[in-house]
Design an enzyme around this catalytic site. Structure first.
Site, short mmCIF file in Angstrom:
data_model
loop_
_atom_site.label_atom_id
_atom_site.label_comp_id
_atom_site.label_asym_id
_atom_site.label_seq_id
_atom_site.Cartn_x
_atom_site.Cartn_y
_atom_site.Cartn_z
N PRO A 31 -45.89 -17.31 16.28
CA PRO A 31 -46.03 -18.63 15.63
C PRO A 31 -45.25 -19.69 16.38
CG PRO A 31 -44.63 -17.17 14.34
CD PRO A 31 -45.24 -16.33 15.41
N THR A 33 -44.71 -24.02 16.34
CA THR A 33 -44.98 -25.37 15.87
C THR A 33 -45.46 -26.23 17.04
OG1 THR A 33 -43.34 -25.21 14.12
CG2 THR A 33 -43.97 -27.42 14.82
N GLN A 107 -48.94 -17.98 8.96
CA GLN A 107 -47.54 -17.87 8.59
C GLN A 107 -47.22 -18.86 7.47
OE1 GLN A 107 -44.01 -19.34 10.82
NE2 GLN A 107 -43.55 -17.17 11.19
N HIS A 183 -42.60 -16.20 6.49
CA HIS A 183 -41.57 -16.76 7.36
C HIS A 183 -40.22 -16.57 6.68
CE1 HIS A 183 -39.07 -19.64 9.45
NE2 HIS A 183 -40.05 -20.21 10.11
N TYR A 188 -34.82 -21.14 7.48
CA TYR A 188 -35.71 -21.64 6.45
C TYR A 188 -35.30 -21.02 5.11
CZ TYR A 188 -39.03 -24.33 9.32
OH TYR A 188 -39.62 -25.28 10.11
N GLY A 307 -37.87 -13.71 24.32
CA GLY A 307 -37.26 -13.38 25.59
C GLY A 307 -37.93 -12.26 26.36
N GLY A 328 -44.35 -16.43 22.82
CA GLY A 328 -44.49 -17.80 22.38
C GLY A 328 -44.89 -18.72 23.51
#
Length: 381
Positions: A31, A33, A107, A183, A188, A307, A328
């Protein structure tokens, strides 16, 4: 120009049975943004459909964190899943991905105290306790500004937020997703409940690890009441550092409790983020420590995140430390990432200036591998 995948010597490219969903490979799109929902409705557009369609060669796509309600919002131009317009937008996305043979989970996200009053008509963000999480948030009214001290949720309000997760899960089914991911990472709301520095409650939602995890498992109960458990995943970041640069042993222990208890839920997967800070590089030692800690605790499918590159991703699967690997940033500039892995093609570099702003540029304009190879062949004539 066709580039069929092959899996010789590359565990990343082998199929995987996720239970309810058969994956063509073990390369997961993490995921991310991207802030392209610039309309007033915060609904996905045709641009989103094309973006996810281009990346449908991933074994599994997990969408950007998507707001479960207006109260959950904590970033600009990020889509939600709480209105009919948003459901319609996401339906076009899932149809585009499925037309390419892909699988896609949504998500579900709630920002909690990492939000700002600018997103809430001036009202304070909500959180387990009135503790400022620190850090910066970008808002339409104030630009980059510091987080504020949130309002502690009353015990009677928590059930309402759990209901928001349930409704969002129902909307995700309406939109045609293959499943959902909860999530529970990176500061969060769910992660705030798990964090003893941010959760100072004295009721049944605070104190020891079991109580701090109560909200998370109430959310899971709600979501798995809508979806079969094998269509629900969860992502957490046990090494997260909030209000301090040190990894908290108490937070780690709390996540170990969660990982073991998740075995009572035959979920699709546990998605393990290994970084300590955003955009931080995970060292090989940190990766081994994290996977070696959580792999024995959780008996289901484990996705390793953060990573990892092609070599280390193949290695952790070969070593039995993970079943799938999520990527990602490599998916931003390399929409057909598994194809590039299969053929040893160099990866394109992403333009960081367009990560969180812009339209099609830096979003759907990165060429596919066959286009790049075609350009190389043409220039060699």
């Amino acid at each position: 120009m066709s580039f069929p995948l092959h899996n010789e010597g590359q565990p990343l490219l082998r199929p995987y049975d996720l239970g309810a969903v058969r994956l063509g490979n073990r390369v997961v799109m993490a995921p991310m943004t991207r802030a392209r929902a610039t309309n007033a409705e915060l609904a996905p557009t045709a641009l989103h459909s094309e973006y996810y369609r281009q990346r449908a060669g991933a074994g599994l796509i997990v969408t950007e964190g998507t707001w479960i309600s207006p109260d959950a919002i904590g970033a600009v131009n990020v889509p939600g899943i709480f209105t009919d317009e948003q459901v319609q937008g996401w339906t076009a996305v899932t149809e585009a991905v499925h037309a390419e043979g892909g699988a896609i989970f949504l998500q579900l996200a709630h920002t909690g105290s990492s939000s700002h009053p600018d997103f809430r008509g001036g009202d304070l963000p909500v959180a387990p306790s009135a503790v400022n999480p620190g850090g910066k948030v970008f808002t339409p009214g104030s630009g980059f500004t510091g987080t504020v001290t949130p309002r502690a949720l009353a015990a009677g309000e928590i059930a309402g937020i759990v209901e928001q997760y349930r409704t969002a899960a129902e909307n995700a089914r309406r939109a045609g997703f293959d499943g959902v991911e909860v999530h529970a990472q990176r500061g969060y709301l769910i992660a705030q409940f798990l964090n003893p520095t941010l959760n100072l409650r004295g009721d049944g939602y605070g104190g020891g690890a079991e109580n701090r995890a109560r909200f998370l498992f109430e959310v899971l109960d709600a979501v798995t009441g809508v979806w079969e458990p094998n269509r629900v995943g969860i992502k957490f970041a046990p090494h997260q550092a909030m209000l301090t640069d040190a990894v908290s042993p108490e937070i780690l222990a709390g996540h170990e409790y969660v990982a073991e208890r998740l075995n009572d839920y035959p979920l699709a997967y546990l998605h393990l983020m290994m970084t300590r800070r955003p955009n931080q590089t995970v060292t090989p030692g940190q990766r081994t420590e994290s996977l070696s800690r959580f792999r024995p605790l959780y008996r289901g499918t484990l996705i390793a995140n953060a990573g990892l590159d092609q070599e280390s991703g193949n290695a952790v699967i070969s070593e039995g430390l993970a079943d799938l690997v999520s990527f990602g940033a490599p998916f931003i500039a390399n929409p057909d990432l598994p194809t590039r892995f299969a053929h040893g093609l160099a990866l394109s570099e992403a333009d960081r200036e367009t990560f969180y702003q812009g339209g099609a540029e830096g979003y759907t304009t990165y060429p596919a591998a066959h286009e790049l190879v075609g350009e190389i062949l043409e220039s060699a004539k």
